[in-house]
Structures are given as C-alpha cells and as structure tokens.
Scaffold this motif. Structure first.
Motif, short mmCIF file in Angstrom:
data_model
loop_
_atom_site.label_atom_id
_atom_site.label_comp_id
_atom_site.label_asym_id
_atom_site.label_seq_id
_atom_site.Cartn_x
_atom_site.Cartn_y
_atom_site.Cartn_z
N VAL A 41 0.71 -1.01 0.09
CA VAL A 41 0.02 -0.06 -0.11
C VAL A 41 0.76 0.96 0.06
CG1 VAL A 41 -1.73 1.26 1.26
CG2 VAL A 41 -1.81 -1.05 1.29
N VAL A 42 0.94 2.15 -0.99
CA VAL A 42 1.49 3.34 -0.97
C VAL A 42 0.68 4.26 -1.72
CG1 VAL A 42 3.41 4.27 -2.17
CG2 VAL A 42 3.86 2.03 -1.59
N ALA A 43 0.47 5.39 -0.88
CA ALA A 43 -0.60 6.43 -1.29
C ALA A 43 0.50 7.52 -2.12
CB ALA A 43 -1.03 7.37 -0.19
N PRO A 44 -0.20 7.96 -3.32
CA PRO A 44 0.41 8.89 -4.04
C PRO A 44 0.53 10.38 -3.20
CG PRO A 44 -1.48 8.27 -5.23
CD PRO A 44 -1.56 7.40 -3.80
N ALA A 45 1.19 11.26 -3.66
CA ALA A 45 1.60 12.41 -2.95
C ALA A 45 0.77 13.53 -3.26
CB ALA A 45 3.02 12.69 -3.16
N LYS A 46 -0.74 13.28 -3.37
CA LYS A 46 -1.63 14.01 -3.70
C LYS A 46 -2.60 14.30 -2.61
CE LYS A 46 -4.70 15.13 -7.57
NZ LYS A 46 -4.29 16.74 -7.84
N VAL A 47 -2.96 15.42 -1.90
CA VAL A 47 -3.88 15.48 -0.93
C VAL A 47 -5.20 14.95 -1.09
CG1 VAL A 47 -4.92 17.29 0.49
CG2 VAL A 47 -2.69 17.63 -0.15
N GLU A 48 -5.70 15.17 -2.24
CA GLU A 48 -7.03 14.76 -2.44
C GLU A 48 -7.11 12.96 -2.68
OE1 GLU A 48 -6.76 18.75 -3.92
OE2 GLU A 48 -5.46 17.03 -4.19
N VAL A 49 -6.14 12.61 -3.11
CA VAL A 49 -6.08 11.00 -3.22
C VAL A 49 -5.84 10.42 -2.01
CG1 VAL A 49 -4.95 9.22 -4.26
CG2 VAL A 49 -5.33 11.06 -5.75
N ILE A 50 -5.10 10.85 -1.18
CA ILE A 50 -4.95 10.54 0.46
C ILE A 50 -6.27 10.60 1.21
CG2 ILE A 50 -3.37 10.74 2.32
CD1 ILE A 50 -1.30 11.63 0.43
N ALA A 51 -6.76 11.70 1.21
CA ALA A 51 -8.18 11.97 1.56
C ALA A 51 -9.00 10.90 1.05
CB ALA A 51 -8.59 13.39 1.34
N GLY A 52 -9.30 10.67 0.14
CA GLY A 52 -10.05 9.64 -0.49
C GLY A 52 -9.70 8.41 0.17
N LEU A 53 -8.52 7.88 0.22
CA LEU A 53 -8.11 6.43 0.96
C LEU A 53 -8.31 6.75 2.20
CD1 LEU A 53 -4.66 6.23 -1.10
CD2 LEU A 53 -6.65 4.66 -1.45
N ALA A 54 -8.23 7.67 2.68
CA ALA A 54 -8.64 7.83 4.33
C ALA A 54 -10.11 7.69 4.50
CB ALA A 54 -7.78 8.82 4.80
N GLY A 55 -11.00 8.24 3.37
CA GLY A 55 -12.46 8.18 3.62
C GLY A 55 -12.97 9.41 3.94
N CYS A 56 -12.26 10.42 3.58
CA CYS A 56 -13.01 11.88 3.81
C CYS A 56 -12.43 12.70 2.52
CB CYS A 56 -12.21 12.50 4.91
SG CYS A 56 -10.55 12.91 4.91
N THR A 74 -13.44 13.90 10.17
CA THR A 74 -14.00 12.34 10.26
C THR A 74 -14.85 12.22 11.61
OG1 THR A 74 -12.33 11.17 11.30
CG2 THR A 74 -12.24 11.35 8.67
N PRO A 75 -15.85 11.28 11.51
CA PRO A 75 -16.38 11.14 12.82
C PRO A 75 -15.34 10.60 14.12
CG PRO A 75 -17.61 10.26 11.32
CD PRO A 75 -16.42 10.53 10.55
N LYS A 76 -14.31 10.22 13.89
CA LYS A 76 -13.19 9.83 14.83
C LYS A 76 -12.19 10.69 15.00
CE LYS A 76 -13.49 5.01 13.42
NZ LYS A 76 -12.73 3.71 13.16
N GLY A 77 -12.30 11.91 14.01
CA GLY A 77 -11.26 13.03 14.29
C GLY A 77 -10.87 13.69 13.29
N ASP A 78 -10.30 14.85 13.23
CA ASP A 78 -9.49 15.55 12.24
C ASP A 78 -8.15 15.25 12.07
OD1 ASP A 78 -12.02 16.94 12.12
OD2 ASP A 78 -11.42 18.61 13.03
N PHE A 79 -7.82 15.20 10.62
CA PHE A 79 -6.39 15.07 10.43
C PHE A 79 -6.06 15.99 9.39
CE2 PHE A 79 -8.42 11.68 8.53
CZ PHE A 79 -8.05 11.54 7.13
#
Length: 143
Positions: A41-56, A74-79
């Motif tokens: 699992v390697v996330a690309p260095a793009k804010v929107e893609v990483i956010a999508g993978l994280a569910g937000c 997110t319901p569990k907290g902000d990042f």
C-alpha cells in the motif's frame, strides 16, 4: 489536535528553512520510526487522493510551491495531510516539526498529522511509517 495545530503552524517554517545555507541536506539525529509500512500500500503524494483513501474529502488550506496542505474531518477526528513536490522538502518540514514534538504518519512526499490513536488505522489504508518526533534542546524538569 495539538499535532494538527502544530503542523499547520509549520506550513511556512520549511520555506525559510529550505532557503538557509549550510548543511548537507541530511537530518540530524533523525526521528524514530515504529512499525513497517503496510504491504503493497503506497499512497500517491496528492492531498485529495490520500484523503479519499482515508475516507474523507480534504479542504485545501495551503497551496504553495513547497507544499500543499488539506484538512480532513471524520467522525473519529480531524487530520492534516501535507504533500511535497520533493522528498527533501518533506524532510526539511519534518526536521522543523521536531520542535513541536508529536507523532506523524510519513510516506513518500507526504505527512499526515493526527491524534496518535488515529495514525495506525490510517497507516493500514495509506502505508507509510509512524514517526515520533522529539524536540531539540533541554527539556524542562530534566537535567
């Protein structure tokens, strides 16, 4: 949330640090890493893609040549997701963040700042390593 606030305050600090002379580009006494990246699992260095993978969905709050930064709620907290066009800029940012201490999820050209309990579940989705950064200089109450 302290890590998220501190990371936001650091958005401009690497700009000044990267302009300074001296040094060979390596971080001194690097931060410790805990855990191994999630297999494959390697996330690309793009804010929107990483956010999508994280569910937000990220709200971009900083857009600069040296970094992009977005906040996810997110319901569990902000990042906070910070991406960099070059790995050396990420390392400069992390070195600057040491004064604030904290725990961060770090990948290739990206950093996620959140409460420590949120990082391991994100790591399972994004990959990366969890780094605990310690401050520099003397600590109060220690000799």
């Amino acid at each position: 949330m302290r890590a998220v606030a501190a990371a936001g305050a650091l958005a401009v600090l690497p700009l000044a640090a990267s302009c300074g002379g001296g040094g060979d580009g390596r971080a001194a006494a690097g931060p410790s890493a805990s855990g191994a990246p999630a297999a494959g699992v390697v996330a690309p260095a793009k804010v929107e893609v990483i956010a999508g993978l994280a569910g937000c969905t990220a709200t971009i709050r900083t857009e600069a040549d040296e970094l992009r930064e977005g906040v996810c709620r997110t319901p569990k907290g902000d990042f906070l997701i910070t991406t960099f066009p070059e790995e050396r800029l990420k390392e400069t940012w992390l070195e600057s963040a040491r004064v604030y201490e904290g725990t961060y999820l770090v990948g290739m050209r990206w950093v996620v700042s959140a409460e420590p309990g949120m990082l391991e579940p994100l790591r399972g989705k994004l990959g990366g390593t969890i780094r605990e950064l310690s401050g520099t200089g003397p600590r109060p109450g220690r000799s």
